[in-house]
Design an enzyme around this catalytic site. Structure first.
Site, mmCIF file in Angstrom:
data_model
loop_
_atom_site.group_PDB
_atom_site.id
_atom_site.type_symbol
_atom_site.label_atom_id
_atom_site.label_comp_id
_atom_site.label_asym_id
_atom_site.label_seq_id
_atom_site.Cartn_x
_atom_site.Cartn_y
_atom_site.Cartn_z
ATOM 1 N N ASP A 126 0.839 -1.195 0.000
ATOM 2 C CA ASP A 126 0.000 0.000 0.000
ATOM 3 C C ASP A 126 0.874 1.245 0.000
ATOM 4 O OD1 ASP A 126 -2.513 1.248 -0.048
ATOM 5 O OD2 ASP A 126 -2.379 1.671 2.090
ATOM 6 N N TYR A 128 1.178 5.764 -0.328
ATOM 7 C CA TYR A 128 0.749 6.969 0.392
ATOM 8 C C TYR A 128 1.020 8.116 -0.579
ATOM 9 C CZ TYR A 128 0.799 10.023 4.639
ATOM 10 O OH TYR A 128 0.558 10.969 5.617
ATOM 11 N N HIS A 133 -4.123 14.060 0.784
ATOM 12 C CA HIS A 133 -4.253 13.161 1.938
ATOM 13 C C HIS A 133 -3.003 13.236 2.813
ATOM 14 C CE1 HIS A 133 -5.149 9.584 4.329
ATOM 15 N NE2 HIS A 133 -3.976 9.097 3.990
ATOM 16 N N ARG A 142 1.690 15.728 12.731
ATOM 17 C CA ARG A 142 3.007 16.328 12.985
ATOM 18 C C ARG A 142 3.010 17.851 12.899
ATOM 19 N NH1 ARG A 142 3.925 11.833 9.935
ATOM 20 N NH2 ARG A 142 3.585 13.048 8.068
ATOM 21 N N GLU A 199 -10.264 4.019 3.832
ATOM 22 C CA GLU A 199 -9.430 4.807 2.927
ATOM 23 C C GLU A 199 -9.872 4.498 1.508
ATOM 24 O OE1 GLU A 199 -5.238 4.243 3.783
ATOM 25 O OE2 GLU A 199 -5.325 5.743 5.390
ATOM 26 N N GLU A 201 -9.233 4.170 -2.140
ATOM 27 C CA GLU A 201 -8.037 3.985 -2.973
ATOM 28 C C GLU A 201 -8.412 3.228 -4.241
ATOM 29 O OE1 GLU A 201 -4.534 2.497 -1.011
ATOM 30 O OE2 GLU A 201 -5.133 3.279 0.949
ATOM 31 N N ASP A 231 -8.820 0.514 2.137
ATOM 32 C CA ASP A 231 -7.783 0.140 3.102
ATOM 33 C C ASP A 231 -8.294 0.505 4.496
ATOM 34 O OD1 ASP A 231 -5.387 -0.328 4.446
ATOM 35 O OD2 ASP A 231 -4.523 1.594 3.866
ATOM 36 N N ARG A 235 -7.286 4.126 13.290
ATOM 37 C CA ARG A 235 -6.417 5.301 13.475
ATOM 38 C C ARG A 235 -5.784 5.361 14.853
ATOM 39 N NH1 ARG A 235 -5.588 6.187 8.313
ATOM 40 N NH2 ARG A 235 -7.504 6.696 7.190
ATOM 41 N N GLN A 238 -2.973 2.936 14.814
ATOM 42 C CA GLN A 238 -1.953 3.500 13.925
ATOM 43 C C GLN A 238 -1.131 4.591 14.610
ATOM 44 O OE1 GLN A 238 -3.703 5.001 10.302
ATOM 45 N NE2 GLN A 238 -1.766 5.676 9.419
ATOM 46 N N TYR A 242 2.884 3.584 14.733
ATOM 47 C CA TYR A 242 3.431 3.806 13.387
ATOM 48 C C TYR A 242 4.879 4.269 13.322
ATOM 49 C CZ TYR A 242 3.341 8.961 12.903
ATOM 50 O OH TYR A 242 3.593 10.293 12.996
ATOM 51 N N LYS A 251 -3.619 -1.630 9.886
ATOM 52 C CA LYS A 251 -4.116 -1.842 8.526
ATOM 53 C C LYS A 251 -4.109 -3.310 8.127
ATOM 54 C CE LYS A 251 -2.823 2.812 7.208
ATOM 55 N NZ LYS A 251 -3.815 3.257 6.226
ATOM 56 N N THR A 255 -8.560 -5.495 3.865
ATOM 57 C CA THR A 255 -8.559 -4.591 2.719
ATOM 58 C C THR A 255 -9.631 -5.122 1.782
ATOM 59 O OG1 THR A 255 -6.173 -4.283 2.961
ATOM 60 C CG2 THR A 255 -7.143 -3.651 0.845
ATOM 61 N N THR A 347 -4.574 6.843 -0.194
ATOM 62 C CA THR A 347 -5.886 7.496 -0.114
ATOM 63 C C THR A 347 -5.982 8.641 -1.103
ATOM 64 O OG1 THR A 347 -5.925 6.941 2.207
ATOM 65 C CG2 THR A 347 -7.528 8.574 1.466
ATOM 66 N N GLU A 361 -9.757 12.593 7.761
ATOM 67 C CA GLU A 361 -9.656 13.932 7.172
ATOM 68 C C GLU A 361 -10.994 14.653 7.189
ATOM 69 O OE1 GLU A 361 -7.306 13.904 3.280
ATOM 70 O OE2 GLU A 361 -7.642 11.796 3.716
#
Ligand code: MN
Length: 419
Positions: A126, A128, A133, A142, A199, A201, A231, A235, A238, A242, A251, A255, A347, A361
């Site tokens: 997968d 990103y 996104h 962050r 997600e 995708e 996906d 969260r 994650q 992560y 994840k 899927t 995503t 989001e």
């Protein structure tokens, strides 16, 4: 390219997902029977390919293509046979085909069929690769200044996912348990996820194996087709797990893919360029032609027993990197790729709020719940919610549709370690 006319009237309707221009590949069984086999969607019917091969109507290879209920055997045959099969199917189903009387008895009503996994997934990776996104999630995790990681504009970031939990549309998705760590506590707790998400995708399916680095053009040639892909993402699991190696259990639950492989050949008229590059890509990842597709996408959410609301609308052309660039990058290390490898695009979110492809989001980390048509609100998924991805490329008087990619969230087990 205009609509190609079929002798099957339902295939000629301008809003039919499966006109003769599409011919997507799936695996089906008749209601209540356990005999999955390969089929092609046309109008509101499925052409039984195994039966058509047995009857001598399909004979494009020395090998039998449809003995197994997966499309991997066709992929193994390579692009000349892919093209020959598509040409033969077009011939059989086109208006005026002399074979109409022989083909008609091999059509099964789609509404009465059960759809299965269309191919055997070799491995699943997968990415990103959607800029909106990545910017949104990075801002939440962050801060706006470090939203895009420093490598992001130079390579499509990915992680190796799990083929074992890729499931077909319609499969129930059990809310996972995992380690959750609240900032208010010193220790994590093992609990059902409270921030379970989707997600939106696209999935690209590798149809030609490679062993060693390949170019972007070669990668594009090696892709067999595309599916819609959800996906599912926990969260809260994650956010705690992560760093530094990326998502893992968040994840791995499931899927979901849509049941019909829409071939690259069917999508050919809808190719579009990737967006302008902010920084020049290294030579081995440079664009060499339009390798994204203009595919309209939507997500609906239906609470249990209630009608569905559209929660997002966007387009596959919003991606920053194409699947061909992702596949090329995947091989740079010498990593072999196999027939049946599945690559999630990452995503897909457009630039505005209603175009975001994940609840993380849409609700901005849960701070701004969205309101459904029923008046209910959602920050993340509730038990009983059915999530459906929709996708279609819009041609001149016809569409090339993917068929729904759906899954219902089932309640977490009471105690996952109880035997
Ligand atoms: Mn993803």
């Amino acid at each position: 390219m205009p609509l190609k006319q079929s002798w099957l009237a339902t295939a000629n309707s301008p809003d039919c997902a499966f006109p003769l221009n599409n011919l997507p590949y799936g695996v089906f069984s008749d209601a209540g029977e356990d005999d999955p086999r390969c089929g092609v969607a046309i109008g509101d019917r499925i052409l039984d390919c195994r039966a058509a091969e047995a009857a001598g109507l399909i004979d494009v290879s020395d090998a039998a293509l449809f003995e197994l209920p997966f499309w991997n055997d066709l992929m193994e045959e390579g692009p000349a046979v892919w093209a020959a099969l598509r040409a033969r199917l077009t011939e059989l189903l086109a208006d005026g085909a002399p074979e109409q009387a022989a083909v008609e008895p091999l059509l099964v009503p789609m509404a009465e069929a059960t759809l299965h996994m269309p191919f055997m997934v070799s491995e699943y990776t997968d990415f990103y690769a959607g800029r909106n996104h990545a910017t949104n999630v990075g801002t939440m995790f962050r801060g706006a200044e470090n939203a895009l990681p420093p490598n992001w504009l130079h390579m499509p970031i990915g992680y190796n996912g799990r083929a074992s939990s890729v499931v077909v549309s319609g499969t129930g998705i059990r809310r996972p348990w995992g380690q959750l760590k609240s900032p208010d506590h010193d220790r994590p707790a093992f609990l059902p996820s409270r921030r379970f998400d989707l997600e939106l995708e696209m999935g690209a399916i590798v149809g030609i194996a490679s062993d060693g680095p390949i170019t972007v053009a070669e990668a594009d040639a090696n892709i067999f087709g595309y599916v819609l892909l959800n996906d599912w993402s926990a969260r809260d699991i994650q956010a705690w797990e992560y760093q530094p190696l990326g998502p893992f259990q968040a994840k791995a639950t499931a899927t979901t893919i849509s049941p019909w492989i829409v071939t690259k050949a069917a999508l050919e008229p809808f190719r579009v360029d990737t967006p302008p590059r902010e920084v020049e890509l290294l030579d081995h990842l440079k664009d060499c032609g339009p390798m994204l597709y203009d595919i309209e996408l939507a997500v609906t959410l239906a609470p249990e027993g209630k009608p569905a609301s559209v929660i997002s609308r966007t387009n596959y052309r919003e991606m920053y990197y194409s699947s061909a660039q992702q596949l090329a990058h995947h091989t740079t290390s010498g990593c072999p790729m196999n027939v049946g490898d599945l690559l999630g695009s990452g995503t897909i979110s457009g630039p505005t709020k209603p175009e975001r492809g994940a609840l993380l989001e849409l609700s901005w980390g849960g701070k701004e719940p969205i309101t459904l048509d029923s008046g209910e609100t959602r920050s993340f998924l509730e038990d009983g919610d059915t999530l459906t991805l929709h996708g279609a490329a819009r041609g001149d008087g016809y569409i090339v549709g993917f068929g729904p990619c759906a899954g219902q969230v089932l309640p977490a087990l009471k105690d996952p370690y109880k035997r």
